[in-house]
Write an enzyme that holds these catalytic residues in place. Structure first.
Site, PDB file in Angstrom:
ATOM      1  N   ASP A   1       9.088 -12.422   2.692  1.00 51.23           N
ATOM      2  CA  ASP A   1       7.905 -11.353   2.855  1.00 51.23           C
ATOM      3  C   ASP A   1       8.441 -10.064   2.675  1.00 51.23           C
ATOM      4  O   ASP A   1       9.122  -9.655   3.358  1.00 51.23           O
ATOM      5  CB  ASP A   1       7.464 -11.861   4.398  1.00 51.23           C
ATOM      6  CG  ASP A   1       6.008 -10.773   4.792  1.00 51.23           C
ATOM      7  OD1 ASP A   1       5.090 -11.310   4.652  1.00 51.23           O
ATOM      8  OD2 ASP A   1       6.352  -9.734   4.980  1.00 51.23           O
TER       9      ASP A   1
ATOM     10  N   TYR B   1       7.302  -1.296   2.348  1.00 47.22           N
ATOM     11  CA  TYR B   1       8.864  -1.340   2.674  1.00 47.22           C
ATOM     12  C   TYR B   1       9.961  -0.845   1.509  1.00 47.22           C
ATOM     13  O   TYR B   1      11.088  -0.526   1.746  1.00 47.22           O
ATOM     14  CB  TYR B   1       9.262  -2.681   2.583  1.00 47.22           C
ATOM     15  CG  TYR B   1       8.381  -3.611   3.734  1.00 47.22           C
ATOM     16  CD1 TYR B   1       7.534  -2.671   4.964  1.00 47.22           C
ATOM     17  CD2 TYR B   1       8.679  -5.120   3.722  1.00 47.22           C
ATOM     18  CE1 TYR B   1       6.730  -3.765   5.611  1.00 47.22           C
ATOM     19  CE2 TYR B   1       7.595  -5.712   4.707  1.00 47.22           C
ATOM     20  CZ  TYR B   1       6.887  -4.923   5.682  1.00 47.22           C
ATOM     21  OH  TYR B   1       6.088  -5.950   6.401  1.00 47.22           O
TER      22      TYR B   1
ATOM     23  N   HIS C   1      -2.540  -4.787   4.144  1.00 47.35           N
ATOM     24  CA  HIS C   1      -1.337  -4.786   5.079  1.00 47.35           C
ATOM     25  C   HIS C   1      -2.043  -4.252   6.594  1.00 47.35           C
ATOM     26  O   HIS C   1      -1.668  -4.857   7.483  1.00 47.35           O
ATOM     27  CB  HIS C   1      -0.344  -3.407   4.715  1.00 47.35           C
ATOM     28  CG  HIS C   1       0.841  -3.662   5.152  1.00 47.35           C
ATOM     29  ND1 HIS C   1       1.967  -2.975   4.682  1.00 47.35           N
ATOM     30  CD2 HIS C   1       1.275  -3.949   6.416  1.00 47.35           C
ATOM     31  CE1 HIS C   1       3.108  -3.404   5.341  1.00 47.35           C
ATOM     32  NE2 HIS C   1       2.649  -3.989   6.428  1.00 47.35           N
TER      33      HIS C   1
ATOM     34  N   LYS D   1       2.357  -7.027  -0.071  1.00 48.41           N
ATOM     35  CA  LYS D   1       0.915  -6.370   0.658  1.00 48.41           C
ATOM     36  C   LYS D   1       0.668  -4.887   0.157  1.00 48.41           C
ATOM     37  O   LYS D   1       1.380  -4.374  -0.454  1.00 48.41           O
ATOM     38  CB  LYS D   1       1.312  -5.963   2.126  1.00 48.41           C
ATOM     39  CG  LYS D   1       1.919  -7.311   2.782  1.00 48.41           C
ATOM     40  CD  LYS D   1       2.206  -7.009   4.245  1.00 48.41           C
ATOM     41  CE  LYS D   1       3.263  -8.113   4.966  1.00 48.41           C
ATOM     42  NZ  LYS D   1       4.710  -7.876   4.674  1.00 48.41           N
TER      43      LYS D   1
END
Length: 275
Positions: A46, A51, A109, A76
């Site tokens: 994930d 990120y 998200h 996401k």
């Protein structure tokens, strides 16, 4: 290690119950972390555009040698890319960074309600699923009103909702709604960002089963019928976090953990205000 378990999404696709989360995984070491996890037997990873480590995830998958169709990769859509056209463009960039031609699950998200673009974003995800580039689509951090709106406006129910969920913040009302709609719940920060590992109740259950506190908490998520994405960059913990299929918690264990729930247990942002 006992064989992993899967949950069937409402679109019929199977999702591994335990995956590796790579939030805060440094970009320059994510490939090593992902390769380590896949070598240990993980099937689900994930990540998210926010990120900034999607390239590392893609590199780790390639390095592992595990066939892409055996894996379940989630990423996401970030808040600044919400809206129909912006979401489609952001998805293309995520695929490029991952070096893949599809993802298994694509999520919005955050609802980011002040922007009020999540409905348009959801319509874009519906298109991506129709095109087959996002095999399944879902949301993250959506509350009941956000879910009711996108389902009511489009007739398309998310396959999953990824939410903050751990023994001190158990989200019972939202979990019940998701179950009613056959939406799989995925728990982020499942260990309470490490704050629960020293809890005496958890420690006692861990001693009883001869397991670590982290294994007990991950097993709690599994026994509740959730999917869960513990994050670690430490190889030994990555291996340990997946080793939760050879035992289960009994009714007394589940009751003791249920009693840890707290109204003020949220650690992360409030979805009603964030974004």
């Amino acid at each position: 290690m006992t064989a992993q378990t899967f949950l069937k999404l409402n679109d019929g696709r199977p999702m591994p119950q335990v995956g590796l989360g790579v939030w805060q995984s440094p970009a320059d070491t994510t490939a090593d972390t992902v390769a380590t996890a896949l070598d240990a037997g993980y099937l689900a990873i994930d990540t998210a555009s926010a990120y900034r480590n999607e390239p590392g995830v893609g590199e780790g998958v390639k390095r592992s040698g595990v066939a892409r169709d055996k894996l379940f990769i989630t990423t996401k859509l970030w808040n600044e890319n919400q809206g129909y056209d912006a979401a489609l463009a952001a998805f293309d960039k995520s695929l490029q960074r991952l070096g893949m031609d599809y993802v298994d699950l694509y999520l919005i998200h955050w609802p980011a309600p002040t922007q009020d673009l999540y409905l348009d974003s959801w319509k874009a995800l519906v298109r991506l699923r129709e095109e087959g580039r996002a095999k399944s689509i879902g949301v993250s951090n959506f509350a009941i009103p956000h879910l009711e709106r996108i389902i009511g406006e489009t007739g398309v129910t998310p396959a999953a909702n990824q939410i903050e969920l751990h023994p001190r913040f158990q989200q019972g009302e939202l979990r019940a709604f998701l179950a009613e709609k056959a939406i799989v719940t995925t728990s982020w920060s499942p260990l309470g960002q490490g704050k629960l590992l020293d809890d005496p109740v958890i420690a006692g259950i861990a001693a009883k089963h001869g397991k670590t506190p982290a294994q007990v908490i991950i097993r709690w998520h599994v026994d509740l019928g959730l999917t869960v994405i513990p994050k670690s960059v430490t190889p030994a913990r990555i291996v340990s976090n997946l080793d939760v299929f050879g035992f289960s918690l009994d009714a007394a264990d589940m009751a003791a953990i249920a009693a840890l729930d707290a109204a003020d247990g949220r650690i992360g942002p409030d979805p009603a205000k964030f974004g």
